[in-house]
Design a protein around this motif. Structure first.
Motif, PDB file in Angstrom:
ATOM      1  N   ARG A 239       0.842  -1.202   0.000  1.00 31.61           N
ATOM      2  CA  ARG A 239       0.000   0.000   0.000  1.00 31.61           C
ATOM      3  C   ARG A 239       0.873   1.246   0.000  1.00 31.61           C
ATOM      4  O   ARG A 239       1.805   1.364   0.769  1.00 31.61           O
ATOM      5  CB  ARG A 239      -0.894  -0.011   1.222  1.00 31.61           C
ATOM      6  N   SER A 240       0.567   2.170  -0.863  1.00 31.77           N
ATOM      7  CA  SER A 240       1.307   3.415  -0.966  1.00 31.77           C
ATOM      8  C   SER A 240       0.559   4.510  -0.216  1.00 31.77           C
ATOM      9  O   SER A 240      -0.648   4.703  -0.420  1.00 31.77           O
ATOM     10  CB  SER A 240       1.453   3.806  -2.438  1.00 31.77           C
TER      11      SER A 240
ATOM     12  N   GLN B 120      -7.035   6.824  -3.175  1.00 31.17           N
ATOM     13  CA  GLN B 120      -7.325   6.767  -4.607  1.00 31.17           C
ATOM     14  C   GLN B 120      -7.498   5.322  -5.061  1.00 31.17           C
ATOM     15  O   GLN B 120      -6.762   4.433  -4.632  1.00 31.17           O
ATOM     16  CB  GLN B 120      -6.184   7.422  -5.387  1.00 31.17           C
ATOM     17  N   ASP B 121      -8.460   5.103  -5.939  1.00 28.87           N
ATOM     18  CA  ASP B 121      -8.676   3.790  -6.532  1.00 28.87           C
ATOM     19  C   ASP B 121      -7.592   3.563  -7.581  1.00 28.87           C
ATOM     20  O   ASP B 121      -7.455   4.342  -8.526  1.00 28.87           O
ATOM     21  CB  ASP B 121     -10.069   3.735  -7.147  1.00 28.87           C
ATOM     22  N   LEU B 122      -6.818   2.512  -7.419  1.00 28.68           N
ATOM     23  CA  LEU B 122      -5.659   2.254  -8.268  1.00 28.68           C
ATOM     24  C   LEU B 122      -6.029   1.881  -9.707  1.00 28.68           C
ATOM     25  O   LEU B 122      -5.344   2.269 -10.644  1.00 28.68           O
ATOM     26  CB  LEU B 122      -4.823   1.142  -7.634  1.00 28.68           C
ATOM     27  N   ALA B 123      -7.106   1.137  -9.901  1.00 28.14           N
ATOM     28  CA  ALA B 123      -7.439   0.635 -11.236  1.00 28.14           C
ATOM     29  C   ALA B 123      -7.623   1.752 -12.272  1.00 28.14           C
ATOM     30  O   ALA B 123      -7.054   1.653 -13.364  1.00 28.14           O
ATOM     31  CB  ALA B 123      -8.661  -0.269 -11.181  1.00 28.14           C
TER      32      ALA B 123
ATOM     33  N   VAL C  62      -7.137 -11.590   0.485  1.00 29.45           N
ATOM     34  CA  VAL C  62      -5.853 -12.087   0.979  1.00 29.45           C
ATOM     35  C   VAL C  62      -4.928 -10.889   1.181  1.00 29.45           C
ATOM     36  O   VAL C  62      -5.074  -9.867   0.504  1.00 29.45           O
ATOM     37  CB  VAL C  62      -5.248 -13.120  -0.008  1.00 29.45           C
ATOM     38  N   ARG C  63      -4.016 -11.022   2.114  1.00 27.85           N
ATOM     39  CA  ARG C  63      -3.049  -9.960   2.400  1.00 27.85           C
ATOM     40  C   ARG C  63      -1.679 -10.384   1.869  1.00 27.85           C
ATOM     41  O   ARG C  63      -1.400 -11.566   1.738  1.00 27.85           O
ATOM     42  CB  ARG C  63      -2.961  -9.719   3.905  1.00 27.85           C
TER      43      ARG C  63
ATOM     44  N   CYS D 114      -5.099  -6.033   2.333  1.00 21.25           N
ATOM     45  CA  CYS D 114      -4.218  -5.183   3.122  1.00 21.25           C
ATOM     46  C   CYS D 114      -4.053  -3.790   2.514  1.00 21.25           C
ATOM     47  O   CYS D 114      -3.373  -2.934   3.081  1.00 21.25           O
ATOM     48  CB  CYS D 114      -2.845  -5.835   3.262  1.00 21.25           C
ATOM     49  N   GLY D 115      -4.636  -3.565   1.353  1.00 23.11           N
ATOM     50  CA  GLY D 115      -4.447  -2.294   0.657  1.00 23.11           C
ATOM     51  C   GLY D 115      -3.378  -2.369  -0.405  1.00 23.11           C
ATOM     52  O   GLY D 115      -3.240  -1.471  -1.235  1.00 23.11           O
ATOM     53  N   GLY D 116      -2.602  -3.443  -0.409  1.00 24.42           N
ATOM     54  CA  GLY D 116      -1.607  -3.663  -1.451  1.00 24.42           C
ATOM     55  C   GLY D 116      -2.294  -4.117  -2.732  1.00 24.42           C
ATOM     56  O   GLY D 116      -3.530  -4.220  -2.799  1.00 24.42           O
ATOM     57  N   SER D 117      -1.502  -4.395  -3.734  1.00 29.07           N
ATOM     58  CA  SER D 117      -2.080  -4.808  -5.005  1.00 29.07           C
ATOM     59  C   SER D 117      -1.138  -5.738  -5.746  1.00 29.07           C
ATOM     60  O   SER D 117       0.038  -5.847  -5.437  1.00 29.07           O
ATOM     61  CB  SER D 117      -2.392  -3.581  -5.877  1.00 29.07           C
ATOM     62  N   SER D 118      -1.691  -6.396  -6.726  1.00 31.25           N
ATOM     63  CA  SER D 118      -0.895  -7.200  -7.652  1.00 31.25           C
ATOM     64  C   SER D 118      -1.373  -6.909  -9.050  1.00 31.25           C
ATOM     65  O   SER D 118      -2.412  -6.325  -9.257  1.00 31.25           O
ATOM     66  CB  SER D 118      -1.012  -8.691  -7.346  1.00 31.25           C
TER      67      SER D 118
END
Length: 159
Positions: free
Chosen positions: A54-55, A61-64, A111-112, A155-159
């Protein structure tokens, strides 16, 4: 879709895939692949995955949509990626620079990053769930050359 391994269980929910076209005009032309690049043994897609924590800058902000817009802008100077592979005489491949675009899908996963363990290195568990093949997009000829999937993790991170 659910991933079930001995140590890890999670579900991924995907939105329908859409085409992302270049953000501006692009040349309409054919670009022939080199003899090395169009060998029969290389006619396949290569899945890759990257993980991001997560940044703080992107917290609200929505990352997509940010990634979608960046891909659209990048397809202007890298316009061949928005085209399709075509087969010419003698099994010679060419990129038909059509400007049709690349595939893009959004997903959420329960999942985190820390559930995957310390080192996120291959072989990665449940890769097939996190790097999804859109039905009818796996053909080499006539299909989008790239598929982007932005997956928001719990967790707020992304892939």
């Amino acid at each position: 879709m659910a991933c079930l391994t001995a140590a890890l269980r999670f579900t991924v929910w995907r939105k329908p895939a859409v085409l992302v076209a270049p953000a501006g005009p692009t040349p309409r032309e054919l670009k022939r692949l080199s003899d090395i690049d169009d060998q029969d043994g290389l006619w396949f897609h290569i899945p890759t995955i990257q993980f991001y924590q997560r940044s703080a800058a992107m917290r609200e902000q929505d990352l997509a949509p940010v990634i979608w817009a960046a891909v659209a802008r990048a397809l202007v100077p890298y316009y061949p990626f928005a085209g399709r592979l075509r087969e010419l005489e003698g099994r010679k491949l060419t990129v038909d620079c059509t400007g049709e675009g690349v595939l893009f899908t959004e997903a959420d996963a329960d999942v985190r990053l820390d559930h995957f363990g310390g080192a996120l290195q291959p072989p990665f568990p449940c890769l097939e769930e996190l790097v999804f093949d859109i039905p009818s997009s796996s053909a080499v000829l006539g299909s989008p050359l790239l598929l982007f999937q932005v997956t928001q993790l719990a967790c707020g991170g992304s892939s």
